[in-house]
Each structure stands twice: as structure tokens, then as C-alpha cells.
Scaffold this active site. Structure first.
Site, mmCIF file in Angstrom:
data_model
loop_
_atom_site.group_PDB
_atom_site.id
_atom_site.type_symbol
_atom_site.label_atom_id
_atom_site.label_comp_id
_atom_site.label_asym_id
_atom_site.label_seq_id
_atom_site.Cartn_x
_atom_site.Cartn_y
_atom_site.Cartn_z
ATOM 1 C CE LYS A 1 -2.135 -1.249 3.822
ATOM 2 N NZ LYS A 1 -1.420 -2.526 4.071
ATOM 3 N NE ARG B 1 -4.618 -1.870 10.051
ATOM 4 C CZ ARG B 1 -3.601 -1.188 9.555
ATOM 5 N NH1 ARG B 1 -3.769 0.006 9.067
ATOM 6 N NH2 ARG B 1 -2.416 -1.713 9.531
ATOM 7 N NE ARG C 1 7.218 -2.463 6.287
ATOM 8 C CZ ARG C 1 5.886 -2.385 6.347
ATOM 9 N NH1 ARG C 1 5.200 -1.816 5.359
ATOM 10 N NH2 ARG C 1 5.237 -2.888 7.377
ATOM 11 N NE ARG D 1 6.058 -0.564 10.586
ATOM 12 C CZ ARG D 1 4.883 -0.636 9.951
ATOM 13 N NH1 ARG D 1 4.722 -0.052 8.787
ATOM 14 N NH2 ARG D 1 3.868 -1.290 10.481
ATOM 15 N NE ARG E 1 1.938 -5.369 11.386
ATOM 16 C CZ ARG E 1 3.028 -5.129 10.655
ATOM 17 N NH1 ARG E 1 4.191 -5.698 10.973
ATOM 18 N NH2 ARG E 1 2.960 -4.337 9.619
HETATM 19 P P1 ADP Z 1 2.215 -1.879 3.234
HETATM 20 O O1 ADP Z 1 2.202 -0.362 3.230
HETATM 21 O O2 ADP Z 1 0.994 -2.447 2.552
HETATM 22 O O3 ADP Z 1 2.429 -2.471 4.585
HETATM 23 P P2 ADP Z 1 4.789 -1.619 1.781
HETATM 24 O O4 ADP Z 1 4.442 -0.789 0.580
HETATM 25 O O5 ADP Z 1 5.523 -0.974 2.880
HETATM 26 O O6 ADP Z 1 3.431 -2.342 2.332
HETATM 27 O O7 ADP Z 1 5.574 -2.901 1.245
HETATM 28 C C1 ADP Z 1 6.099 -3.879 2.146
HETATM 29 C C2 ADP Z 1 7.504 -4.294 1.677
HETATM 30 O O8 ADP Z 1 7.409 -5.008 0.443
HETATM 31 C C3 ADP Z 1 8.450 -3.122 1.416
HETATM 32 O O9 ADP Z 1 9.729 -3.491 1.839
HETATM 33 C C4 ADP Z 1 8.387 -2.927 -0.103
HETATM 34 O O10 ADP Z 1 9.621 -2.426 -0.608
HETATM 35 C C5 ADP Z 1 8.127 -4.338 -0.602
HETATM 36 N N1 ADP Z 1 7.258 -4.376 -1.791
HETATM 37 C C6 ADP Z 1 6.235 -3.548 -2.118
HETATM 38 N N2 ADP Z 1 5.654 -3.910 -3.270
HETATM 39 C C7 ADP Z 1 6.327 -5.019 -3.704
HETATM 40 C C8 ADP Z 1 6.200 -5.876 -4.857
HETATM 41 N N3 ADP Z 1 5.251 -5.682 -5.796
HETATM 42 N N4 ADP Z 1 7.045 -6.916 -4.955
HETATM 43 C C9 ADP Z 1 8.003 -7.131 -4.002
HETATM 44 N N5 ADP Z 1 8.179 -6.365 -2.907
HETATM 45 C C10 ADP Z 1 7.349 -5.324 -2.759
HETATM 46 P P1 ADP Z 2 0.866 -2.182 7.818
HETATM 47 O O1 ADP Z 2 2.250 -2.376 7.316
HETATM 48 O O2 ADP Z 2 0.365 -3.279 8.684
HETATM 49 O O3 ADP Z 2 -0.098 -1.835 6.748
HETATM 50 P P2 ADP Z 2 0.446 0.316 9.310
HETATM 51 O O4 ADP Z 2 1.596 1.216 9.247
HETATM 52 O O5 ADP Z 2 -0.759 0.652 8.504
HETATM 53 O O6 ADP Z 2 1.000 -1.111 8.949
HETATM 54 O O7 ADP Z 2 -0.013 0.118 10.819
HETATM 55 C C1 ADP Z 2 0.891 -0.190 11.848
HETATM 56 C C2 ADP Z 2 0.119 -0.343 13.149
HETATM 57 O O8 ADP Z 2 -0.521 0.906 13.487
HETATM 58 C C3 ADP Z 2 -0.995 -1.379 13.137
HETATM 59 O O9 ADP Z 2 -0.523 -2.681 13.433
HETATM 60 C C4 ADP Z 2 -1.917 -0.847 14.254
HETATM 61 O O10 ADP Z 2 -1.410 -1.142 15.548
HETATM 62 C C5 ADP Z 2 -1.805 0.670 14.074
HETATM 63 N N1 ADP Z 2 -2.841 1.190 13.155
HETATM 64 C C6 ADP Z 2 -2.653 1.812 11.945
HETATM 65 N N2 ADP Z 2 -3.803 2.162 11.403
HETATM 66 C C7 ADP Z 2 -4.785 1.754 12.247
HETATM 67 C C8 ADP Z 2 -6.208 1.809 12.233
HETATM 68 N N3 ADP Z 2 -6.883 2.354 11.206
HETATM 69 N N4 ADP Z 2 -6.870 1.297 13.298
HETATM 70 C C9 ADP Z 2 -6.223 0.749 14.337
HETATM 71 N N5 ADP Z 2 -4.899 0.640 14.410
HETATM 72 C C10 ADP Z 2 -4.171 1.147 13.370
#
Ligand code: ADP
Ligand code: ADP
Length: 209
Positions: A13, A88, A127, A155, A166
């Protein structure tokens, strides 16, 4: 354009959001980023947030809803937004619906990035992010350049153990939003496995409808 990004942790995302906000000139609102900024600030609220994020649990709805309400009241979202990581839970989605009605706005698309759980572990544990720019990398799929490599950080919730929790939260509390938005005719399913560029093109096509 009022957009929501839905998908499990590690679905891509954040990576895709960077392209979408550029192409559609809309701000990204990441509740995870807002929560991590509060944690870094070291306030009482930040400490409370950390107890949830480190355990892989969702922060309570009331706290997150208030945060989003404040953010959506700011001027830069007048022309649209991309919500990343919110809603969420069904109560969060209901709260957003109330905010939208109050503001006389309607959601355009809910973008669901579909990625199998088995793929997420490697994405999450690899990541890394650059604390200076916020740019996200992956040790294998998108390695940081040499001058950045020694300052990237991981992280504290990006471990195999916390990811398990999660994912449980995702399947129990967030996945019900899939039929919720499907019934409203807003859900757009996008295959989230493939190269980032391929996924970006699918997302752009879905947004342009
Ligand atoms: P989210 O915001 O949904 O948690 P991220 O965009 O941070 O996910 O992506 C999670 C990890 O996977 C990051 O280290 C990113 O560089 C990697 N990543 C994102 N998209 C891809 C893809 N299409 N193929 C392989 N790795 C990816
Ligand atoms: P992800 O890589 O899982 O997409 P996020 O950065 O979106 O991670 O979220 C990290 C953490 O922040 C979650 O595990 C949760 O504890 C908290 N969090 C983020 N967004 C929300 C939400 N909309 N409601 C509740 N908790 C949230």
C-alpha cells in the site's frame, strides 16, 4: 477523488500510494505513519499507541477515528484523499461514512490489494526505511543504495512473531470490510503479486474506471 487503500500488512500500500498521490494529485493519509509520529513524540498518547503496535494489535477505534476526523478537516484534502490503513474495522468504516455524509462527499473507489499470507512474511521482514526521507526499501526486492544502506531502520513490529498477530487482526477485523464495500459497489480488487510497476498500472486503470 476520495480513495481508500485496503490490504494486509506488507501488501504494498505504501509503495503504491507514492505513485497514486503523484498521478492523481491527492494527499496520502496513512494512519500508521500518524501513529508512528506520535510514538516518536514520546507523549502519553504515543506510549499508549506503542503498547498496541508492538503487540500487533489494532489501536482502539475511538482514538483512530478522532485522529482521522481532525486530519480530514484540513484544507489540503478538499479535492480528495487517499486513505492508507484506514478504515480497518467496520466501526471505523461507519465513522468514515458519517464524516463523508457530514462533509457532503462520497467515496470513489476502495482499492483492495490482494496478496497471499505466505508472500507477506518475506515482504515484511525485509522491509527497511530511511529515517531521513521516509522512503521504504526491501533488502531483496528493492535494496537501498550504498549511501543509504547503513542508516536504514527496521520497524519494531516487522518481525515474524508480530506479523502473525497483525494478520490475525487483519482477517478477523479488517477483512469484513471487503463484503462491506462490495455491497456498496465500491470495491476494486487488484492482484498485488507481481512487479510494483505492473501493480501500479492495474491500480491506475481501476482508479480511472
Ligand atoms: P504496506 O504499506 O501495505 O504495509 P509496503 O508498501 O511498505 O506495504 O511494502 C512492504 C515491503 O514489500 C516493502 O519493503 C516494499 O519495498 C516491498 N514491496 C512492495 N511492493 C512489492 C512488490 N510488488 N514486490 C516485491 N516487494 C514489494
Ligand atoms: P501495515 O504495514 O500493517 O499496513 P500500518 O503502518 O498501517 O501497517 O499500521 C501499523 C500499526 O498501526 C498497526 O498494526 C496498528 O497497531 C496501528 N494502526 C494503523 N492504522 C490503524 C487503524 N486504522 N486502526 C487501528 N490501528 C491502526
Amino acid at each position: 477523488m476520495d480513495l481508500i487503500f485496503l490490504g494486509p500488512p506488507g501488501a504494498g500500500k505504501g509503495t503504491q500510494a507514492k505513485w497514486i498521490i503523484e498521478e492523481f494529485a491527492t494527499p496520502q493519509i496513512s494512519t500508521g505513519d500518524i501513529i508512528r509520529a506520535a510514538i516518536r513524540g514520546g507523549t502519553e498518547l504515543g506510549k499508549e499507541f506503542k503498547s498496541y503496535t508492538d503487540a500487533g494489535k489494532l489501536v482502539p477505534d475511538e482514538l483512530v477515528n478522532r485522529m482521522v476526523k481532525d486530519r480530514l478537516a484540513q484544507d489540503d484534502v478538499k479535492g480528495g484523499f487517499l486513505l492508507d490503513g484506514f478504515p480497518r474495522t467496520v466501526p471505523q468504516a461507519d465513522a468514515l461514512d458519517g464524516m463523508q455524509t457530514e462533509a457532503g462527499r462520497r467515496l470513489n473507489h476502495v482499492l483492495l490489494l490482494e496478496v497471499a499470507d505466505s508472500v507477506l512474511l518475506e515482504r515484511i521482514t525485509g522491509r527497511r526505511s530511511d529515517p531521513e526521507t521516509g522512503r521504504v526499501y526491501h533488502i531483496k526486492f528493492d535494496p537501498p543504495p550504498a549511501d543509504v544502506a547503513d542508516r536504514v531502520i527496521q520497524r519494531s513490529d516487522d518481525t515474524e512473531e508480530v506479523l502473525g498477530q497483525r494478520l490475525e487482526e487483519y482477517h478477523a477485523k479488517t477483512a469484513p470490510l471487503i463484503p462491506y464495500y462490495e455491497e456498496k459497489g465500491l470495491l476494486r480488487r487488484i492482484a498485488g503479486e507481481g512487479s510494483p510497476e505492473e501493480i501500479r498500472d492495474l491500480l491506475f486503470a481501476a482508479i480511472r474506471g
